[in-house]
Design a protein around this motif. Structure first.
Motif, PDB file in Angstrom:
ATOM      1  N   SER A  12       0.856  -1.298  -0.225  1.00 53.04           N
ATOM      2  CA  SER A  12       0.112  -0.427  -0.444  1.00 53.04           C
ATOM      3  C   SER A  12       0.938   1.080  -0.334  1.00 53.04           C
ATOM      4  CB  SER A  12      -1.178   0.312   1.576  1.00 53.04           C
ATOM      5  OG  SER A  12       0.229  -0.391   2.635  1.00 53.04           O
ATOM      6  N   GLY A  16       6.737  -1.344  -1.341  1.00 56.33           N
ATOM      7  CA  GLY A  16       6.087  -2.108  -1.787  1.00 56.33           C
ATOM      8  C   GLY A  16       4.696  -1.794  -2.655  1.00 56.33           C
ATOM      9  N   ASP A  61      -2.545  -8.991   8.525  1.00 54.75           N
ATOM     10  CA  ASP A  61      -1.557  -8.796   8.940  1.00 54.75           C
ATOM     11  C   ASP A  61      -0.555  -9.641   8.812  1.00 54.75           C
ATOM     12  OD1 ASP A  61       0.152  -8.264  10.529  1.00 54.75           O
ATOM     13  OD2 ASP A  61      -1.328  -7.774  12.927  1.00 54.75           O
ATOM     14  N   ASN A  88       7.943  -8.102   1.663  1.00 54.38           N
ATOM     15  CA  ASN A  88       7.780  -6.900   1.992  1.00 54.38           C
ATOM     16  C   ASN A  88       7.445  -6.078   3.019  1.00 54.38           C
ATOM     17  OD1 ASN A  88       8.961  -4.117   0.881  1.00 54.38           O
ATOM     18  ND2 ASN A  88       6.555  -3.609   1.268  1.00 54.38           N
ATOM     19  N   MET A  91       8.649  -3.132   9.488  1.00 59.99           N
ATOM     20  CA  MET A  91       7.868  -1.847  10.335  1.00 59.99           C
ATOM     21  C   MET A  91       8.974  -1.481  11.305  1.00 59.99           C
ATOM     22  SD  MET A  91       7.253  -3.084  13.762  1.00 59.99           S
ATOM     23  CE  MET A  91       6.191  -3.532  14.624  1.00 59.99           C
ATOM     24  N   ILE A 191      16.248   4.944   2.485  1.00 65.74           N
ATOM     25  CA  ILE A 191      15.452   4.902   1.795  1.00 65.74           C
ATOM     26  C   ILE A 191      13.765   6.349   1.806  1.00 65.74           C
ATOM     27  CG2 ILE A 191      13.179   3.976  -0.238  1.00 65.74           C
ATOM     28  CD1 ILE A 191      16.591   3.152  -0.866  1.00 65.74           C
TER      29      ILE A 191
END
Ligand code: NAP
Length: 249
Positions: A12, A16, A61, A88, A91, A191
């Motif tokens: 999202s 990714g 999840d 991917n 967190m 990144i």
């Protein structure tokens, strides 16, 4: 022949989302999963469809096994045999020293970053392996340069979780190499994505970029290029490989 199918967990936002968009533009049918940000996931799907590609988004999840089982069942039912898994989803938690962290945090960090990738890798192998009647495939794990730098004073737990991903990549690659599955990893450096804000420092890339030999942060698209190459047949003799996308860091 139907176009190949790629599942991008955490598709999202950030790396990714860039991977999902780029894969769809190159002819993949894309399933992207997300944890909570349905609107962001929907926007990526709409962008892909507007460009003529095929994509769906599924909430799941990755640290919850029932969610992962539902995610893979939905891929089976709506698209068919999975060709590539991009592990991917990941967190960060707030930056702090190890002596300020607690067990609950470590359990969250390892559940999302390590067990999530393990759960998805298991389901992918069960579908791709020649041993179970599958026709092969490829898994690309998102590790991090943190796994070799260690991330002192920031998030040693995250770095250690990515170290586990490096080991899983090497071990699983050997375990399933003769079953027509390749397993590789990309280790991004600094990144430009939202992940740094979630660790409490939205400007982290710009603050730290002077320490990058190329003197800049990277884009999600620069990481996506490496992911897609590893996933593709152009990388047919690579397995157990860790590719650093770090500007030399
Ligand atoms: P990001 O912008 O924060 O996006 C994270 C994505 O993962 C979102 O799609 C999020 O879904 C999803 N996600 C998070 N936890 C999840 C869970 N438990 N289950 C399912 N989905 C979950 O992150 P990013 O920077 O693109 O990072 C992507 C990967 O690259 C991660 O594995 C990260 O560790 C790695 N990486 C990033 C950097 C960097 O500098 N950005 C460097 C090295 C490695 P929602 O949108 O629903 O929240």
């Amino acid at each position: 022949m139907a176009s190949p199918i790629m599942l991008v967990t955490g598709g999202s936002r950030g790396i990714g989302a860039a991977t999902a968009r780029m894969a769809a533009a190159r002819g993949w049918r894309v399933v992207l999963s997300y944890k909570g940000q349905a609107q962001a996931a929907d926007e990526v799907v709409q962008q892909i469809r507007a460009a003529g590609g095929t994509a769906i988004a599924i909430q799941a999840d990755v640290s919850v096994e029932a969610d992962v089982l539902r995610l893979f069942r939905t891929v089976d039912e709506q698209f068919g045999a999975l060709t590539v898994l991009v592990n991917n989803a990941g967190m960060l938690e707030q930056q702090m020293r190890l002596d300020q962290m607690d067990l609950d945090r470590w359990q969250r960090v390892f559940s999302a970053n390590v067990f999530g990738s393990f759960l998805c890798a298991k389901q992918a192998v069960l579908r791709m392996s020649a041993k179970y009647g599958g026709s092969g495939g490829s898994i690309v794990n998102l590790s991090s340069a943190a796994s070799r730098i260690g991330s002192p004073n920031e998030f040693i737990d995250y770095a250690a979780a990515k170290g586990a991903i490096d080991s899983m990549t090497v071990g699983l690659a050997k375990e399933v190499a003769a079953e027509s599955i390749r397993v590789n990893a990309v280790r991004p450096g600094l990144i430009y994505t939202d992940i740094h804000a979630s660790a409490g420092e939205p400007g982290r890339v710009d603050r730290a970029k002077a320490g990058v030999p190329m003197q800049r942060g990277g884009t999600p698209e620069e990481v996506a290029e490496a992911i897609l190459w590893l996933a593709s047949d152009q990388a047919s003799y690579l397995t157990g490989t860790l590719i650093d996308v770090t500007g030399g860091r």
